[in-house]
Design a protein around this motif. Structure first.
Motif, mmCIF file in Angstrom:
data_model
loop_
_atom_site.group_PDB
_atom_site.id
_atom_site.type_symbol
_atom_site.label_atom_id
_atom_site.label_comp_id
_atom_site.label_asym_id
_atom_site.label_seq_id
_atom_site.Cartn_x
_atom_site.Cartn_y
_atom_site.Cartn_z
ATOM 1 N N PHE A 161 6.520 2.232 -3.728
ATOM 2 C CA PHE A 161 5.907 1.567 -2.574
ATOM 3 C C PHE A 161 4.776 2.433 -2.040
ATOM 4 C CE2 PHE A 161 10.554 0.800 -2.445
ATOM 5 C CZ PHE A 161 10.556 -0.548 -2.787
ATOM 6 N N SER A 162 4.036 1.889 -1.105
ATOM 7 C CA SER A 162 2.989 2.655 -0.438
ATOM 8 C C SER A 162 3.627 3.651 0.529
ATOM 9 C CB SER A 162 2.052 1.716 0.327
ATOM 10 O OG SER A 162 2.748 1.121 1.417
ATOM 11 N N LYS A 163 2.822 4.628 0.999
ATOM 12 C CA LYS A 163 3.320 5.622 1.950
ATOM 13 C C LYS A 163 3.787 4.966 3.250
ATOM 14 C CE LYS A 163 0.673 9.647 0.407
ATOM 15 N NZ LYS A 163 -0.314 10.696 0.799
ATOM 16 N N ASN A 164 3.160 3.882 3.627
ATOM 17 C CA ASN A 164 3.524 3.200 4.864
ATOM 18 C C ASN A 164 4.949 2.636 4.824
ATOM 19 O OD1 ASN A 164 1.012 3.706 5.984
ATOM 20 N ND2 ASN A 164 0.145 1.757 5.270
ATOM 21 N N ILE A 165 5.458 2.424 3.622
ATOM 22 C CA ILE A 165 6.838 1.951 3.461
ATOM 23 C C ILE A 165 7.780 3.115 3.150
ATOM 24 C CG2 ILE A 165 8.368 0.513 2.055
ATOM 25 C CD1 ILE A 165 6.057 -1.405 1.651
ATOM 26 N N THR A 166 7.325 4.015 2.257
ATOM 27 C CA THR A 166 8.179 5.111 1.810
ATOM 28 C C THR A 166 8.516 6.086 2.930
ATOM 29 O OG1 THR A 166 7.224 4.965 -0.419
ATOM 30 C CG2 THR A 166 8.380 6.987 0.152
ATOM 31 N N GLN A 167 7.512 6.492 3.715
ATOM 32 C CA GLN A 167 7.759 7.462 4.776
ATOM 33 C C GLN A 167 8.777 6.979 5.802
ATOM 34 O OE1 GLN A 167 3.817 8.466 6.160
ATOM 35 N NE2 GLN A 167 3.567 10.087 4.634
ATOM 36 N N PRO A 168 8.691 5.725 6.304
ATOM 37 C CA PRO A 168 9.736 5.245 7.215
ATOM 38 C C PRO A 168 11.132 5.234 6.580
ATOM 39 C CG PRO A 168 7.798 3.867 7.407
ATOM 40 C CD PRO A 168 7.569 4.770 6.230
ATOM 41 N N ILE A 169 11.202 4.941 5.279
ATOM 42 C CA ILE A 169 12.495 4.957 4.593
ATOM 43 C C ILE A 169 13.088 6.366 4.623
ATOM 44 C CG2 ILE A 169 13.637 4.751 2.348
ATOM 45 C CD1 ILE A 169 11.776 2.439 1.698
ATOM 46 N N LEU A 170 12.262 7.366 4.335
ATOM 47 C CA LEU A 170 12.738 8.750 4.326
ATOM 48 C C LEU A 170 13.128 9.214 5.736
ATOM 49 C CD1 LEU A 170 10.197 10.340 1.811
ATOM 50 C CD2 LEU A 170 12.608 9.815 1.408
#
Length: 321
Positions: A146-155
């Motif tokens: 996914f893009s960073k905008n999706i991955t970072q919130p997941i982490l």
């Protein structure tokens, strides 16, 4: 073909670290006990770090979980793989030392869910270190899901949800109990040696008064409550009040009631006198008590040796008779 193999190994490695972190997440105190064992004078001789065993445990749990999730998501792959390389190398050296000098028989890498010997863990670390090195070489072929905008919130959500779980299980009890004293387990059955001679999951289990061994009496009892306070000096006054209430109620209902501790005889006598305890205190091995319940004090209910309930004293009102 190489790309498929790379993604397969990426998935296996990521899942391994997530699983390893998860089984520790549901019981962080168990990992802290394992750190205490490694820091002990007969292993690494770093006894000054023992008071920090729990923080080390929490950091390890979060590290394994986040690195595993990051690898699966393909987030900052190069940095993630270097971190995985570092932590795997560290534990390769540690388990190698344990295996060669026979210091720690169970590495604790998968908590109490899966027991591995030091040698088994050493070989496992070698295999995964090779996979990590290969992925480091091919890291440009690992693309983010996914893009960073999706991955970072997941982490970020993974970190905060993990911290909440850690807080909850440290306040009460582990969410999943992999130990031989879990609800539904029969303690006596766990003491039976198998034909291969392997040490049974329940060992060093003995409940002794100053004059008698009451192990069989308690395991044969139709109704028994064992209150576990491994370290009496760490039990506060409010806990004693709740345990006394529990003891009186349980005695009226026909339960055998005992407190188990590994504290010294002098401390036991002092504690009984200061708190006017209406129940006897039995001695039990400290490691066994840590394995029985992750609370100080905690409560176990037994029916002919089978564990029917377990609670932290803070959750004592949840006991169902």
């Amino acid at each position: 073909m190489h790309t498929i193999i790379l993604q397969f190994f990426r998935g296996i490695t990521g899942i391994l670290f997530v699983f390893s972190g998860f089984v520790k997440l549901v019981d962080p105190q168990g990992s802290a006990y394992k750190f205490e064992e490694y820091f002990g004078g007969d292993v690494l001789n770093l006894e000054g770090l023992i008071p920090f065993a729990l923080p080390f445990s929490i950091v390890l749990i979060l590290t394994e979980l986040i690195l595993g999730i990051a690898l699966l998501l393909g987030y900052r792959t190069k940095t993630t793989l270097w971190c995985l390389f570092g932590i795997t190398t560290l534990f390769l050296c540690l388990t190698g030392y344990s295996a060669i000098f026979d210091k720690v028989t169970d590495c604790g890498c998968f908590g109490d869910a899966i027991k591995l010997t030091a040698w088994e863990t050493f070989y496992k670390n070698i295999i995964f270190l090779m996979l990590i090195v290969w992925m480091m070489i091919k890291h440009d072929q690992i693309k983010p899901l996914f893009s960073k905008n999706i991955t970072q919130p997941i982490l970020i959500a993974s970190v905060f949800s993990s911290l909440y779980v850690i807080y909850h299980v440290l306040t009460y009890l582990p969410l999943i109990d992999f130990r031989p004293y879990a609800i539904g387990k029969n303690i006596r059955a766990g003491m039976v040696y198998q034909e291969d001679g392997e040490i049974p999951p329940v060992h060093d289990f003995y409940l002794e008064s100053e004059t008698d061994d009451l192990t069989d009496v308690i395991l044969d009892a139709p109704k028994a409550i064992l209150m576990v306070a491994n370290h009496l000096e760490h039990v506060d006054g409010e806990a004693w009040k709740e345990l006394i209430k529990l003891s009186n109620k349980a005695t009226d209902k026909g339960y055998l009631v005992y407190l188990l501790s590994s504290s010294s005889t002098a401390l036991v006598s002092k504690t009984k006198e200061e708190n006017t305890l209406p129940f006897d205190v039995l001695f039990c091995d400290g490691t066994t008590l840590k394995t029985m319940i992750r609370a100080n004090p905690g409560i176990l209910g037994l029916h002919q040796g089978t564990v029917v309930f377990k609670e932290n004293w803070k959750n004592i009102k949840e006991i169902k008779w």
